[in-house]
Design a protein around this motif. Structure first.
Motif, PDB file in Angstrom:
ATOM      1  N   HIS A   1       6.387  -3.288  -2.500  1.00 37.08           N
ATOM      2  CA  HIS A   1       5.082  -2.744  -2.919  1.00 37.08           C
ATOM      3  C   HIS A   1       5.196  -1.275  -3.345  1.00 37.08           C
ATOM      4  O   HIS A   1       4.258  -0.495  -3.143  1.00 37.08           O
ATOM      5  CB  HIS A   1       4.071  -2.876  -1.776  1.00 37.08           C
ATOM      6  CG  HIS A   1       3.742  -4.286  -1.447  1.00 37.08           C
ATOM      7  ND1 HIS A   1       2.830  -5.011  -2.152  1.00 37.08           N
ATOM      8  CD2 HIS A   1       4.240  -5.116  -0.501  1.00 37.08           C
ATOM      9  CE1 HIS A   1       2.750  -6.231  -1.651  1.00 37.08           C
ATOM     10  NE2 HIS A   1       3.603  -6.313  -0.645  1.00 37.08           N
ATOM     11  N   TRP A   2       6.292  -0.911  -3.969  1.00 32.83           N
ATOM     12  CA  TRP A   2       6.557   0.472  -4.348  1.00 32.83           C
ATOM     13  C   TRP A   2       5.495   1.053  -5.269  1.00 32.83           C
ATOM     14  O   TRP A   2       5.272   2.248  -5.301  1.00 32.83           O
ATOM     15  CB  TRP A   2       7.931   0.586  -5.002  1.00 32.83           C
ATOM     16  CG  TRP A   2       8.038  -0.185  -6.285  1.00 32.83           C
ATOM     17  CD1 TRP A   2       8.482  -1.452  -6.430  1.00 32.83           C
ATOM     18  CD2 TRP A   2       7.673   0.266  -7.592  1.00 32.83           C
ATOM     19  NE1 TRP A   2       8.415  -1.835  -7.744  1.00 32.83           N
ATOM     20  CE2 TRP A   2       7.927  -0.788  -8.488  1.00 32.83           C
ATOM     21  CE3 TRP A   2       7.158   1.457  -8.104  1.00 32.83           C
ATOM     22  CZ2 TRP A   2       7.684  -0.705  -9.852  1.00 32.83           C
ATOM     23  CZ3 TRP A   2       6.925   1.548  -9.462  1.00 32.83           C
ATOM     24  CH2 TRP A   2       7.183   0.485 -10.321  1.00 32.83           C
ATOM     25  N   PHE A   3       4.829   0.231  -6.004  1.00 31.28           N
ATOM     26  CA  PHE A   3       3.855   0.664  -7.006  1.00 31.28           C
ATOM     27  C   PHE A   3       2.479   0.953  -6.414  1.00 31.28           C
ATOM     28  O   PHE A   3       1.612   1.487  -7.107  1.00 31.28           O
ATOM     29  CB  PHE A   3       3.705  -0.425  -8.079  1.00 31.28           C
ATOM     30  CG  PHE A   3       3.300  -1.750  -7.489  1.00 31.28           C
ATOM     31  CD1 PHE A   3       1.962  -2.078  -7.325  1.00 31.28           C
ATOM     32  CD2 PHE A   3       4.260  -2.635  -7.053  1.00 31.28           C
ATOM     33  CE1 PHE A   3       1.595  -3.275  -6.748  1.00 31.28           C
ATOM     34  CE2 PHE A   3       3.900  -3.847  -6.480  1.00 31.28           C
ATOM     35  CZ  PHE A   3       2.558  -4.168  -6.323  1.00 31.28           C
ATOM     36  N   ASN A   4       2.270   0.626  -5.148  1.00 28.88           N
ATOM     37  CA  ASN A   4       0.951   0.719  -4.538  1.00 28.88           C
ATOM     38  C   ASN A   4       0.827   1.997  -3.703  1.00 28.88           C
ATOM     39  O   ASN A   4       1.380   2.084  -2.610  1.00 28.88           O
ATOM     40  CB  ASN A   4       0.709  -0.517  -3.662  1.00 28.88           C
ATOM     41  CG  ASN A   4      -0.693  -0.592  -3.119  1.00 28.88           C
ATOM     42  OD1 ASN A   4      -1.421   0.394  -3.107  1.00 28.88           O
ATOM     43  ND2 ASN A   4      -1.071  -1.766  -2.651  1.00 28.88           N
ATOM     44  N   PRO A   5       0.069   2.983  -4.176  1.00 26.26           N
ATOM     45  CA  PRO A   5      -0.046   4.245  -3.422  1.00 26.26           C
ATOM     46  C   PRO A   5      -0.716   4.064  -2.060  1.00 26.26           C
ATOM     47  O   PRO A   5      -0.428   4.828  -1.135  1.00 26.26           O
ATOM     48  CB  PRO A   5      -0.887   5.140  -4.333  1.00 26.26           C
ATOM     49  CG  PRO A   5      -1.485   4.248  -5.356  1.00 26.26           C
ATOM     50  CD  PRO A   5      -0.670   3.007  -5.423  1.00 26.26           C
ATOM     51  N   LEU A   6      -1.551   3.048  -1.914  1.00 25.68           N
ATOM     52  CA  LEU A   6      -2.175   2.808  -0.610  1.00 25.68           C
ATOM     53  C   LEU A   6      -1.130   2.379   0.432  1.00 25.68           C
ATOM     54  O   LEU A   6      -1.241   2.734   1.604  1.00 25.68           O
ATOM     55  CB  LEU A   6      -3.281   1.755  -0.720  1.00 25.68           C
ATOM     56  CG  LEU A   6      -4.521   2.181  -1.508  1.00 25.68           C
ATOM     57  CD1 LEU A   6      -5.512   1.034  -1.616  1.00 25.68           C
ATOM     58  CD2 LEU A   6      -5.172   3.403  -0.870  1.00 25.68           C
ATOM     59  N   MET A   7      -0.127   1.631  -0.005  1.00 28.99           N
ATOM     60  CA  MET A   7       0.944   1.239   0.915  1.00 28.99           C
ATOM     61  C   MET A   7       1.742   2.471   1.362  1.00 28.99           C
ATOM     62  O   MET A   7       2.082   2.596   2.535  1.00 28.99           O
ATOM     63  CB  MET A   7       1.885   0.221   0.260  1.00 28.99           C
ATOM     64  CG  MET A   7       1.250  -1.129   0.007  1.00 28.99           C
ATOM     65  SD  MET A   7       0.850  -2.014   1.507  1.00 28.99           S
ATOM     66  CE  MET A   7       2.416  -2.774   1.856  1.00 28.99           C
ATOM     67  N   TRP A   8       2.048   3.367   0.440  1.00 33.38           N
ATOM     68  CA  TRP A   8       2.775   4.589   0.792  1.00 33.38           C
ATOM     69  C   TRP A   8       1.971   5.411   1.798  1.00 33.38           C
ATOM     70  O   TRP A   8       2.520   5.925   2.772  1.00 33.38           O
ATOM     71  CB  TRP A   8       3.083   5.410  -0.461  1.00 33.38           C
ATOM     72  CG  TRP A   8       4.138   4.790  -1.308  1.00 33.38           C
ATOM     73  CD1 TRP A   8       3.966   3.811  -2.248  1.00 33.38           C
ATOM     74  CD2 TRP A   8       5.533   5.067  -1.280  1.00 33.38           C
ATOM     75  NE1 TRP A   8       5.175   3.476  -2.811  1.00 33.38           N
ATOM     76  CE2 TRP A   8       6.147   4.237  -2.240  1.00 33.38           C
ATOM     77  CE3 TRP A   8       6.322   5.951  -0.558  1.00 33.38           C
ATOM     78  CZ2 TRP A   8       7.519   4.258  -2.482  1.00 33.38           C
ATOM     79  CZ3 TRP A   8       7.678   5.974  -0.802  1.00 33.38           C
ATOM     80  CH2 TRP A   8       8.265   5.135  -1.754  1.00 33.38           C
ATOM     81  N   PHE A   9       0.673   5.522   1.550  1.00 30.84           N
ATOM     82  CA  PHE A   9      -0.193   6.267   2.473  1.00 30.84           C
ATOM     83  C   PHE A   9      -0.234   5.571   3.839  1.00 30.84           C
ATOM     84  O   PHE A   9      -0.089   6.223   4.877  1.00 30.84           O
ATOM     85  CB  PHE A   9      -1.605   6.398   1.901  1.00 30.84           C
ATOM     86  CG  PHE A   9      -2.568   7.050   2.847  1.00 30.84           C
ATOM     87  CD1 PHE A   9      -2.497   8.415   3.089  1.00 30.84           C
ATOM     88  CD2 PHE A   9      -3.517   6.300   3.518  1.00 30.84           C
ATOM     89  CE1 PHE A   9      -3.368   9.025   3.985  1.00 30.84           C
ATOM     90  CE2 PHE A   9      -4.388   6.899   4.415  1.00 30.84           C
ATOM     91  CZ  PHE A   9      -4.319   8.261   4.644  1.00 30.84           C
ATOM     92  N   ALA A  10      -0.412   4.251   3.828  1.00 25.05           N
ATOM     93  CA  ALA A  10      -0.496   3.501   5.085  1.00 25.05           C
ATOM     94  C   ALA A  10       0.794   3.639   5.884  1.00 25.05           C
ATOM     95  O   ALA A  10       0.755   3.853   7.103  1.00 25.05           O
ATOM     96  CB  ALA A  10      -0.793   2.027   4.798  1.00 25.05           C
ATOM     97  N   PHE A  11       1.945   3.537   5.218  1.00 28.50           N
ATOM     98  CA  PHE A  11       3.209   3.644   5.933  1.00 28.50           C
ATOM     99  C   PHE A  11       3.443   5.054   6.470  1.00 28.50           C
ATOM    100  O   PHE A  11       4.025   5.217   7.537  1.00 28.50           O
ATOM    101  CB  PHE A  11       4.372   3.194   5.062  1.00 28.50           C
ATOM    102  CG  PHE A  11       4.395   1.696   4.841  1.00 28.50           C
ATOM    103  CD1 PHE A  11       4.035   0.823   5.840  1.00 28.50           C
ATOM    104  CD2 PHE A  11       4.770   1.173   3.625  1.00 28.50           C
ATOM    105  CE1 PHE A  11       4.046  -0.548   5.649  1.00 28.50           C
ATOM    106  CE2 PHE A  11       4.792  -0.196   3.420  1.00 28.50           C
ATOM    107  CZ  PHE A  11       4.435  -1.060   4.438  1.00 28.50           C
ATOM    108  N   SER A  12       2.988   6.064   5.765  1.00 24.18           N
ATOM    109  CA  SER A  12       3.134   7.422   6.304  1.00 24.18           C
ATOM    110  C   SER A  12       2.272   7.581   7.556  1.00 24.18           C
ATOM    111  O   SER A  12       2.680   8.223   8.523  1.00 24.18           O
ATOM    112  CB  SER A  12       2.779   8.476   5.255  1.00 24.18           C
ATOM    113  OG  SER A  12       1.397   8.504   5.019  1.00 24.18           O
ATOM    114  N   ARG A  13       1.081   6.972   7.541  1.00 22.39           N
ATOM    115  CA  ARG A  13       0.214   7.012   8.730  1.00 22.39           C
ATOM    116  C   ARG A  13       0.828   6.214   9.882  1.00 22.39           C
ATOM    117  O   ARG A  13       0.763   6.623  11.037  1.00 22.39           O
ATOM    118  CB  ARG A  13      -1.189   6.461   8.400  1.00 22.39           C
ATOM    119  CG  ARG A  13      -1.981   7.290   7.412  1.00 22.39           C
ATOM    120  CD  ARG A  13      -2.226   8.729   7.825  1.00 22.39           C
ATOM    121  NE  ARG A  13      -2.645   8.823   9.204  1.00 22.39           N
ATOM    122  CZ  ARG A  13      -2.308   9.800  10.030  1.00 22.39           C
ATOM    123  NH1 ARG A  13      -1.583  10.804   9.617  1.00 22.39           N
ATOM    124  NH2 ARG A  13      -2.726   9.808  11.276  1.00 22.39           N
TER     125      ARG A  13
END
Length: 174
Positions: free
Chosen positions: A136-148
């Motif tokens: 899901h590299w293209f999904n900025p919400l996934m990046w945000f969720a994983f950082s949280r």
């Protein structure tokens, strides 16, 4: 442009999206693999420490946390902060100079925190998150969720470490 020409451009673009996604997935997966292999080579190259005082402290911390897993301690100049590494035979990685800089009591807190990651199976969760992030590299919400999630994992380990230390202090008082 006519509507037909615009539709044709849209169709061509949509047909290219899976290739774009696949290329991005390969790129991110390659990056994750290269970083993991680099860290694995670093760990493999370094010799585990044999200082009995440090190893006894680690064993005390493992007993406190109820952990039976055999863990090696590796010191490396390529590590910036303490971390756990490895599925089958986890190793506690420490930055160069940490053993000389910190006393045994401070090292106890560091060990307890890292063992909390082991107890909560964060190594496995980290790999699962990396896999999902690759897909899901293209999904900025996934990046945000994983950082949280990563931040929350650190807080959860801090909480477990503090409660473990409080239990130890309570037992020492009584």
């Amino acid at each position: 442009q006519t509507t037909e020409e615009s539709d044709a451009v849209s169709v061509r673009l949509v047909r290219k999206l899976p290739f774009f996604w696949f290329f991005g997935t390969l790129l991110i997966a390659g990056y994750v693999c290269m970083r993991s292999i680099s860290l694995w080579l670093t760990v493999k190259r370094e010799r585990p420490i044999t200082d009995s005082e440090i190893l006894d402290l680690l064993e005390d911390c493992k007993m406190q946390m109820g952990i039976q897993t055999i863990i090696g301690v590796i010191v490396s100049d390529r590590i910036k902060s303490p971390a756990l590494f490895g599925f089958v035979r986890p190793r506690l990685l420490l930055p160069q100079g940490m053993l000389e800089t910190y006393g045994l009591e401070e090292l106890r807190y560091i060990f307890i925190h890292e063992l909390a990651h082991l107890k909560q199976r964060d190594i496995y969760l980290g790999w699962l998150m990396a896999l999902l992030q690759v897909v899901h590299w293209f999904n900025p919400l996934m990046w945000f969720a994983f950082s949280r999630i990563r931040a929350d994992r650190e807080l959860a380990c801090d909480s477990l470490a503090i409660s473990t230390m409080m239990e130890m202090l309570t037992l020492m008082i009584y």
